[in-house]
Each structure stands twice: as structure tokens, then as C-alpha cells.
Design a protein around this motif. Structure first.
Motif, short mmCIF file in Angstrom:
data_model
loop_
_atom_site.label_atom_id
_atom_site.label_comp_id
_atom_site.label_asym_id
_atom_site.label_seq_id
_atom_site.Cartn_x
_atom_site.Cartn_y
_atom_site.Cartn_z
N LEU A 189 86.28 -47.27 -8.46
CA LEU A 189 86.83 -46.13 -7.73
C LEU A 189 88.27 -46.40 -7.30
O LEU A 189 89.11 -45.50 -7.32
CB LEU A 189 85.95 -45.81 -6.51
CG LEU A 189 84.56 -45.29 -6.87
CD1 LEU A 189 83.73 -45.06 -5.62
CD2 LEU A 189 84.66 -43.99 -7.66
N LEU A 191 90.46 -48.21 -8.92
CA LEU A 191 91.30 -48.02 -10.11
C LEU A 191 91.52 -46.53 -10.35
O LEU A 191 92.63 -46.09 -10.64
CB LEU A 191 90.62 -48.62 -11.34
CG LEU A 191 90.66 -50.13 -11.49
CD1 LEU A 191 89.94 -50.55 -12.74
CD2 LEU A 191 92.09 -50.60 -11.53
N GLY A 192 90.43 -45.75 -10.19
CA GLY A 192 90.55 -44.32 -10.37
C GLY A 192 91.53 -43.72 -9.39
O GLY A 192 92.36 -42.88 -9.74
N ASN A 195 95.05 -44.50 -10.41
CA ASN A 195 95.41 -43.62 -11.53
C ASN A 195 95.81 -42.24 -11.04
O ASN A 195 96.76 -41.63 -11.51
CB ASN A 195 94.23 -43.47 -12.50
CG ASN A 195 94.09 -44.68 -13.38
OD1 ASN A 195 94.94 -45.56 -13.36
ND2 ASN A 195 93.02 -44.73 -14.15
N LEU A 196 95.04 -41.74 -10.05
CA LEU A 196 95.29 -40.42 -9.50
C LEU A 196 96.67 -40.37 -8.85
O LEU A 196 97.45 -39.44 -9.07
CB LEU A 196 94.21 -40.12 -8.46
CG LEU A 196 93.94 -38.66 -8.13
CD1 LEU A 196 93.43 -37.95 -9.37
CD2 LEU A 196 92.92 -38.57 -7.02
N CYS B 170 91.15 -39.08 -14.06
CA CYS B 170 91.63 -40.31 -13.46
C CYS B 170 90.64 -41.47 -13.64
O CYS B 170 91.00 -42.62 -13.41
CB CYS B 170 91.91 -40.10 -11.98
SG CYS B 170 90.47 -39.63 -11.05
N LEU B 171 89.43 -41.18 -14.04
CA LEU B 171 88.44 -42.26 -14.18
C LEU B 171 88.30 -42.74 -15.61
O LEU B 171 87.53 -43.64 -15.90
CB LEU B 171 87.07 -41.81 -13.66
CG LEU B 171 86.93 -41.65 -12.16
CD1 LEU B 171 85.54 -41.21 -11.79
CD2 LEU B 171 87.26 -42.94 -11.44
N ARG B 172 89.03 -42.10 -16.55
CA ARG B 172 88.90 -42.50 -17.96
C ARG B 172 89.27 -43.97 -18.15
O ARG B 172 90.13 -44.49 -17.47
CB ARG B 172 89.82 -41.65 -18.83
CG ARG B 172 89.42 -40.21 -18.83
CD ARG B 172 89.12 -39.68 -20.23
NE ARG B 172 88.50 -38.36 -20.08
CZ ARG B 172 89.18 -37.22 -20.22
NH1 ARG B 172 90.44 -37.26 -20.58
NH2 ARG B 172 88.57 -36.07 -20.04
N ALA B 174 89.15 -47.89 -17.99
CA ALA B 174 88.60 -49.00 -17.22
C ALA B 174 87.75 -48.58 -16.02
O ALA B 174 86.67 -49.14 -15.83
CB ALA B 174 89.72 -49.93 -16.78
N PRO B 175 88.20 -47.61 -15.20
CA PRO B 175 87.39 -47.29 -14.01
C PRO B 175 85.96 -46.90 -14.34
O PRO B 175 85.02 -47.45 -13.76
CB PRO B 175 88.14 -46.12 -13.38
CG PRO B 175 89.53 -46.26 -13.84
CD PRO B 175 89.46 -46.85 -15.21
N LEU B 178 83.91 -49.83 -15.36
CA LEU B 178 83.49 -50.67 -14.23
C LEU B 178 82.31 -50.04 -13.50
O LEU B 178 81.37 -50.73 -13.13
CB LEU B 178 84.65 -50.85 -13.25
CG LEU B 178 85.62 -51.96 -13.57
CD1 LEU B 178 86.83 -51.88 -12.68
CD2 LEU B 178 84.94 -53.30 -13.38
N ILE B 179 82.37 -48.71 -13.31
CA ILE B 179 81.28 -48.05 -12.59
C ILE B 179 79.99 -48.16 -13.39
O ILE B 179 78.92 -48.46 -12.85
CB ILE B 179 81.66 -46.59 -12.29
CG1 ILE B 179 82.83 -46.57 -11.30
CG2 ILE B 179 80.49 -45.83 -11.72
CD1 ILE B 179 83.42 -45.22 -11.05
#
Lengths: 202, 196
Positions: A189, A191-192, A195-196, B170-172, B174-175, B178-179
Motif C-alpha cells: 500500500l 508503494l501504491g 505512485n499516486l 497506482c497499484l499496478r 510491484a504494489p 506485494l499485496i
């Protein structure tokens, strides 16, 4: 990092924001996930990595003209292994408890991709000053990320930070955050989120 | 019979119960880096299995035959790294000669097996756990490699499917990987009570 030479200022900004090791380059994941169940071990780990990174970057930068291409990874790992042994003995002598908590993850700094990546992409091409600045900023960037991740996990898992209770009384500890699951998902999360942030700016 | 039973239990334990990737966070970098396609993941797993078996058994021997009797434990890490680097070099030469396409597709990840924490981690764990017979050390090293292959193949299978699913922007990459890995660890925790 297209050019072979870097400036000290570029190295500083790189380590602290544009190329934060864990969040941007996805390097050094193993210790990041393993030692961040609480803030204290995370901080110790971050500082050990900082020490090894600075020493190895300086040494690699000093011997960069002597390196043969096919032997360089071996030379890097041997240099790093020497400094990690020093750090390990130091921790064992002065903070035996912490050394026990970190366990095999201290010697595993040897194979931490961040250190090898910095030796390869910065120290083996740049002078000693730039390499040292790069090591310091990368190490601090790594430590900060580790501490943020550890604070989130420790806060949710036990309601404390540095063993000081922070959450309100009726807070129910979320035990899963201590476990590997918590590590993976929190980091994912994070990392997400980064990115955002960067997507909006550009 | 008893001895065989112990070895079998050790093998199952390191493959599923104490899987290095899921319970010790070792080998995460290749786990995230090479798990895009299942054939590459399997090749990587096999290469790691070979290196880890060789390195695990050799370092156990060196540790018990040379370092401990001579009180040279302080040079442990340096020795381990040398053994691992040598084993990786062997694999690299072998692959380049007999499987050139596989060698090409690995690229930088092959020499990076040297710095795969699963391998050094296992060598260190063999000492921390105090394994005192060679057969066990060899079985544990081999099992660790199989466990890594299992983990990386499962992940590659999932990621091939993930390509077709609708993941938030935004989750594409690596994120989400990981999840997913987090959820997989949760599943593997179910094995925890299996062997005491």
C-alpha cells in the motif's frame, strides 16, 4: 543515472527523494519486510546499513581503477562482507539484545541489493566525495522508509511506538500487522501511495 | 526408519511450514523480479535450487570441518560468500553452454543469484538451527530450493492472471504483487501447526 559522473547535489536529492531505495527502485526488500515489526530494530538495521554503505562506497570508490569487470561483483561482496562482520561484532558487543532480535538479518546486509547497486552504479564510477554523499543520502533514505513502515506496523499491532503506548484505551491491537502478512500488505500500500503522489505531480 | 522419518519431516518442514520466502522474507528480490512468466520462474527456481543445495552442503562442511575446529568463526560471512559466488559461476557457465536461450532470458538476474538472500540466509540458518549431521543439512538445503521454486511458481501463475484483471492504476506492478504475496503468506500460515 545516464551519465557516468554525478554531482554531489544530484546524489543527495537522489537518495532522499527521486530514487529512495525501497520505494522507487524496489531494492533491499528482505530486511525491509523482516525487521519492521517494531521501530527499534528497524532503526538499528537502518543505521547498520548506513554504516556499511558509507564504508563500502568509500572503499569501492578508492579502488575503482583497479577493478576487473568480471571480478567486480566478487570484490564488492567481499568488501561489504568485511564491513558487515565489523557491524555484526559491534552490535553483538554493545547491544546483545538487539543483535538477537535482528538475528541473521544483520549478516544478510552483505547481500542487500541497495549496497551492491550503489557500489555498481555510483561508487565504481565516481570520486570519493560524491560516493560518500551518495551513500549517506541513500542510507538515510532507507532508514527513513524503514522507520515509517515500522511505525505504522508497530502502532497497529501493539498500539505503541518505541514501546510507549500511544493509542487510546479501547484500541484493539491488530495482531496480523506483526506477522509477514502485515509487512507485505503495508509495504504494497505504501508503494501504491507513492505512485499516486508522483503520478499527480507529473 | 527413524532416520528416514526425520529427514522426510525436515524436508516437508522447509518446503511448506518454514518456507524461506513466506516466513523468513528471504529471496524477495528475485521473487518479485522474475515471477512475471511461469517458465522463467521455474528456470530461476531450478537454478536457485542447484546453487542452494551446493552452497548449503558445502558451507556446512566448511563450517564444521574447518572454521569451528580452527576457531575462525569470524571469517564465516566472507567464506560463505566465496562459496556461493563460486557455485553461481558454475551454474552460469553450464547454462551458457547448454541452454543459451534460458541464459539470455535471465540476463542480470543470474549473477544476482550470488546476492540472493535466500541462499546466504539458509547457510546462516543451518548454523543457527544447530544442524549437526550432514544428511540433514543437505536435505534442508535441497528442500529450501524446492520451497523457493514452489513459491515463485505459484506467484508467476497468479501474476499471469493478474495481467488480465482490472487493477487500480497506482497499484499496478510491484504494489499489487506485494499485496498478493501477503495474502499468499496468510495461506501458508495455515501449515504452521502441521509439524512441531
Amino acid at each position: 543515472m545516464a551519465a557516468n559522473t554525478m554531482t554531489a547535489k544530484g546524489a543527495l536529492v537522489g537518495g532522499l527523494w527521486t530514487e529512495v531505495p525501497v520505494l522507487r527502485l524496489i531494492l533491499g526488500m528482505c530486511p525491509t519486510l523482516a525487521v519492521t515489526a517494531a521501530v527499534k530494530p528497524a532503526l538499528t538495521m537502518g543505521l547498520s546499513v548506513l554504516f556499511v554503505l558509507i564504508c563500502s562506497n568509500i572503499v569501492v570508490s578508492l579502488m575503482r581503477d583497479l577493478l576487473k569487470p568480471h571480478l567486480r561483483i566478487l570484490m564488492f561482496t567481499l568488501t561489504i562482507a568485511t564491513f558487515v562482520t565489523i557491524a555484526d561484532l559491534f552490535l553483538r558487543a554493545f547491544t546483545p539484545q538487539m543483535s538477537e532480535v535482528l538475528g541473521p538479518y544483520v549478516p544478510l546486509i552483505i547481500v542487500n541489493c541497495i549496497i551492491i547497486a550503489r557500489a555498481e552504479s555510483c561508487a565504481s564510477k565516481n570520486g570519493i566525495f560524491v560516493s560518500a554523499v551518495d551513500a549517506i543520502s541513500m542510507g538515510i533514505g532507507f532508514t527513513i522508509v524503514l522507520c515509517i513502515l515500522a511505525s505504522i506496523r508497530e502502532l497497529l499491532a501493539t498500539g505503541t511506538i518505541f514501546d510507549i503506548p500511544i493509542m487510546w484505551k479501547s484500541f484493539v491491537p491488530w495482531a496480523a500487522m506483526r506477522l509477514p502478512v502485515g509487512a507485505f500488505i503495508t509495504l504494497g500500500l505504501m508503494l501504491g501511495f507513492v505512485n499516486l503522489l508522483t503520478a499527480k505531480k507529473s | 526408519m527413524d532416520k528416514f522419518y526425520i529427514l522426510l519431516m525436515a524436508f516437508i518442514s522447509i518446503v511448506v511450514v518454514n518456507n524461506l520466502v513466506f516466513t523468513k522474507f528471504l529471496g524477495i528480490c528475485p521473487y518479485l523480479g522474475v515471477s512475471g512468466r511461469i517458465d522463467m520462474a521455474f528456470g530461476m527456481g531450478m537454478a536457485v535450487t542447484f546453487v542452494i543445495t551446493l552452497a548449503g552442503s558445502l558451507t556446512w562442511l566448511i563450517d564444521h570441518m574447518v572454521l569451528v575446529p580452527l576457531h575462525l568463526e569470524i571469517t564465516r560471512y566472507v567464506c560463505y560468500i566465496l562459496v556461493i559466488a563460486g557455485a553461481v559461476q558454475l551454474v552460469e557457465m553450464y547454462l551458457r553452454k547448454f541452454f543459451p536461450p534460458l541464459y539470455e532470458s535471465f540476463g542480470i538476474f543470474l549473477p544476482l543469484i550470488t546476492t540472493n538472500c535466500a541462499i546466504l540466509g539458509l547457510c546462516l540458518f543451518l548454523n543457527v538451527w544447530g544442524i549437526d549431521n550432514f544428511a540433514e543439512a543437505a536435505v534442508l538445503s535441497f528442500g529450501a530450493g524446492i520451497g523457493f521454486t514452489l513459491a515463485i511458481c505459484i506467484m508467476a501463475g497468479i501474476r499471469e492472471q493478474l495481467n488480465f484483471s482490472d487493477v487500480p492504476e497506482c497499484l499496478r506492478g510491484a504494489p499489487i504483487t506485494l499485496i498478493t504475496a501477503g495474502l499468499l503468506t496468510l495461506a501458508f500460515m495455515g501449515f504452521a501447526g502441521m509439524i512441531k
